[in-house]
Design a protein around this motif. Structure first.
Motif, PDB file in Angstrom:
ATOM      1  N   TYR B 182      -1.423   7.059   0.972  1.00 40.06           N
ATOM      2  CA  TYR B 182      -2.180   8.153   1.596  1.00 40.06           C
ATOM      3  C   TYR B 182      -3.668   7.777   1.577  1.00 40.06           C
ATOM      4  CZ  TYR B 182      -4.042  12.664   2.804  1.00 40.06           C
ATOM      5  OH  TYR B 182      -4.710  13.662   3.453  1.00 40.06           O
ATOM      6  N   GLY B 183      -4.319   7.873   2.733  1.00 38.60           N
ATOM      7  CA  GLY B 183      -5.732   7.505   2.799  1.00 38.60           C
ATOM      8  C   GLY B 183      -5.967   6.119   3.361  1.00 38.60           C
ATOM      9  N   VAL B 228      -9.679   6.380   2.550  1.00 43.80           N
ATOM     10  CA  VAL B 228     -10.336   5.899   1.335  1.00 43.80           C
ATOM     11  C   VAL B 228     -11.059   4.582   1.625  1.00 43.80           C
ATOM     12  CG1 VAL B 228      -9.947   5.182  -1.057  1.00 43.80           C
ATOM     13  CG2 VAL B 228      -8.595   7.041  -0.080  1.00 43.80           C
ATOM     14  N   LYS B 373       3.295  12.913  -9.996  1.00 45.72           N
ATOM     15  CA  LYS B 373       2.372  11.774  -9.926  1.00 45.72           C
ATOM     16  C   LYS B 373       2.242  11.109 -11.300  1.00 45.72           C
ATOM     17  CE  LYS B 373      -2.099  10.155  -8.388  1.00 45.72           C
ATOM     18  NZ  LYS B 373      -2.731   9.792  -9.661  1.00 45.72           N
ATOM     19  N   ALA B 421       3.067  11.821  -4.457  1.00 44.59           N
ATOM     20  CA  ALA B 421       2.203  10.989  -5.301  1.00 44.59           C
ATOM     21  C   ALA B 421       1.255  10.130  -4.467  1.00 44.59           C
ATOM     22  CB  ALA B 421       3.066  10.108  -6.204  1.00 44.59           C
ATOM     23  N   GLY B 422       1.401  10.140  -3.142  1.00 44.52           N
ATOM     24  CA  GLY B 422       0.496   9.401  -2.251  1.00 44.52           C
ATOM     25  C   GLY B 422       0.717   7.895  -2.229  1.00 44.52           C
ATOM     26  N   HIS B 448      -0.557   2.568  -5.777  1.00 47.05           N
ATOM     27  CA  HIS B 448      -1.592   2.978  -4.825  1.00 47.05           C
ATOM     28  C   HIS B 448      -2.345   1.770  -4.281  1.00 47.05           C
ATOM     29  CE1 HIS B 448      -1.403   7.138  -6.575  1.00 47.05           C
ATOM     30  NE2 HIS B 448      -1.416   7.360  -5.274  1.00 47.05           N
TER      31      HIS B 448
END
Lengths: 102, 465
Positions: B182-183, B228, B373, B421-422, B448
């Motif tokens: 995510y991002g 991000v 997460k 949790a991305g 991540h």
């Protein structure tokens, strides 16, 4: 199980008009889903901080500067409101906001 | 011409002049016209080629875009009657990045209405059929994109993944589907479903292509403040690295009731293959896995009820002429414009966020999300990649689960925690089921922004599966 009054209230909050038959269907379906999500109550989250997003970014800003690519023109105006179902000149038309009957 | 082109094949074919850019466009356009009657993978098909930028990484590669992303000047329905006649005012960032990389757009693909669903049966324009068996669903919500890739009606496609909508249809159609961190990829120009979870990702014929496309669509964007600021590496660079010693975690919670035995068999087989490649396999636990789906089905409807408030019959989209007040326009337009699943989710969200229920539902769900997460963070302290099934079953029959929204929600049980949790996740084909002879997907989950390790492991495994 959600009551008839509750489903009417929810539909109104959502600005969705539902018929009598739909009311019954949604009442049953939503109640089943709510029963399922209620299993979260099995978990103790007393001392847990909520997580609203995962990027860790806070207050992402941008410079407050003039942006040439967003300069208003007939073309941009057309892009922004050209697809409005009811419009007049450069304005979007809506129906009466207040109900005459009360 | 040969069948089932990858990006590499197209680039090679253009270079050796096996075909021209125009020929390959026409080849796919003609093929879509024949096959789409059967599959309903595309909602709109472009007759005219756009100007192609030469000498770019994807110059002239024909691709498809899920119909919830904007391509300027063309229709974007999001699978909904409420946007049936909507024409995109601008390019989505992912689309404009593809455009700059030279691609040719073939058309827009079918999806569950506003990407809400796991079977593409919720599309207002009819279900997409699975190319492996047209009586079955392709998965969803990016079912049109997955079916188009599987049937070679495009070289690759973009989808969007909120709770599994790229990975699950990839699994059911036997193709590769990647959900980035995510991002990682801008959501600008992606019609929002649940903004804290939505992420655009590629559906491709192999892991290399997924890595290549990710490198093009990734990066920060001033139009999406949740992107991000991170360096975008060349994701194709480390694919051939040896994965000996890589630590692979297998959560015990994944092998649960509802996982079909033929899926489990293929998953165990893929894990054994990773072991053969020299990976260290470790049993791990995600203690709160059981609660991810319930948390997701509070967070998503809540964000949906807010995001879909914009469809009011005033500024664009379907508008009802009935009634005499502004309020009537809202009520009538939304009642006729939205199908059953958006209505269910909007109402559920309105309920979860309503006065007196916020703490019990929305706040509680976000706390559970924190626990999910934390489970992953702890697991990733011990392992590099987590693996398991993408979907508990193979493709089911069209109509089989249509009357039971909850059973459709359960399709996403393995993919939803990854969005909460991305994390980045990929589904790669793990072969056909012993009984069903239908595709099964193997899901791999990374840390991540560590798509490189994830793609490296997926590429190495793909070669031996």
């Amino acid at each position: 199980m959600l009551s008839e009054k509750e489903i009417k209230h929810i539909a109104n909050l959502a600005r969705i008009r539902i018929s009598g038959a739909e009311e019954d269907k949604f009442r049953k379906e939503l109640s089943l889903i709510i029963d399922y999500i209620n299993k979260l109550n099995e978990l103790d989250t007393e001392n847990v901080e909520p997580l609203y997003q995962v990027t860790g970014l806070t207050n992402s800003g941008r410079p407050d500067k003039h942006r040439a690519d967003f300069e208003m023109s007939d073309k941009l105006n057309e892009k922004l409101i050209g697809q409005a179902p009811r419009s007049e000149k450069r304005f979007i038309k809506v129906k009466s906001v207040l109900n005459k009957n009360g | 011409m040969a069948k089932n082109y990858t990006i590499k094949d197209i680039l090679a074919g253009l270079k050796t002049r096996e075909f021209s850019a125009e020929e390959i466009f026409k080849y796919y356009n003609a093929k879509i016209k024949i096959e789409n009657n059967k599959l309903n993978a595309y909602l709109s098909v472009f007759e005219n080629r756009t100007d192609i930028l030469p000498d770019q990484p994807l110059s002239a590669v024909p691709c498809a875009i899920k119909d919830n992303m904007l391509i300027e000047g063309t229709a974007a329905t999001a699978g909904s009657k409420i946007l049936e006649n909507y024409i995109s005012a601008y390019d989505a960032t992912a689309v404009s990045k593809l455009r700059s990389s030279g691609v040719q757009f073939l058309g827009k693909t079918n999806l569950d209405e506003f990407a809400m669903g796991t079977s593409t049966e919720n599309s207002a324009f009819g279900p997409t059929k699975n190319p492996h068996d047209v009586k079955r669903v392709p998965g969803g919500s990016s079912g049109g994109s997955a079916a188009a890739v599987a049937a070679d009606l495009c070289v690759f496609a973009l989808g969007s993944d909120t709770g599994g909508s790229v990975r699950q249809p990839a699994s059911m159609c036997g193709v590769v589907g990647l959900k980035p961190t995510y991002g990682r990829v801008s959501r600008h120009g992606l019609i929002a479903m649940a903004s804290s979870l939505d992420q655009i990702g590629p559906l491709t014929k192999n892991v290399y292509d997924a890595a290549l496309v990710l490198g093009i669509i990734a990066g920060t964007d001033k139009f999406d403040s949740t992107t991000v600021p991170r360096e975008v590496p060349d994701f194709t660079k480390n694919l051939d690295k040896n994965i000996k010693g890589l630590k692979i975690g297998v959560p015990k919670e994944f092998f649960r009731e509802g996982l079909s035995s033929e899926v489990e068999e293929k998953i165990r087989y893929a894990i054994a293959k990773l072991e053969d490649l020299g990976c260290e396999i470790a049993d791990i636990s995600l203690p709160n896995f059981e609660y991810a789906l319930a948390s997701y089905y509070i967070i998503v409807p809540s964000e949906v009820s807010s995001n879909l408030a914009r469809f009011d019959g005033i500024r664009y989209g379907y508008s009802s002429h009935g009634g005499s007040t502004l309020s009537d326009t809202y009520l009538e337009s939304r009642s006729h414009g939205f199908g059953p699943e958006p209505k269910r989710r909007i109402m559920l969200g309105a309920y979860a966020l309503s006065s007196g229920y916020y703490d019990a539902y929305y706040l509680k769900a976000q706390k559970v999300r924190a626990l999910i997460k934390k489970d992953f963070d702890e697991a990733f302290g011990k392992v590099d990649v987590i693996v398991g099934p993408t979907s508990p079953t193979t493709a089911f029959k069209i109509g089989e689960k249509a009357s039971d929204p909850l059973s459709l929600y359960l399709e996403d049980v393995y993919t939803v925690p990854v969005n909460l949790a991305g994390l980045p996740g990929i589904s790669i084909p793990a072969g056909l089921g012993k009984n069903s002879r239908l595709p099964i997907g193997f899901q791999m989950i990374g840390k991540h922004f560590d798509e490189q390790t994830l793609l490296n492991a997926a590429h190495q495994l793909e070669k031996v599966l």
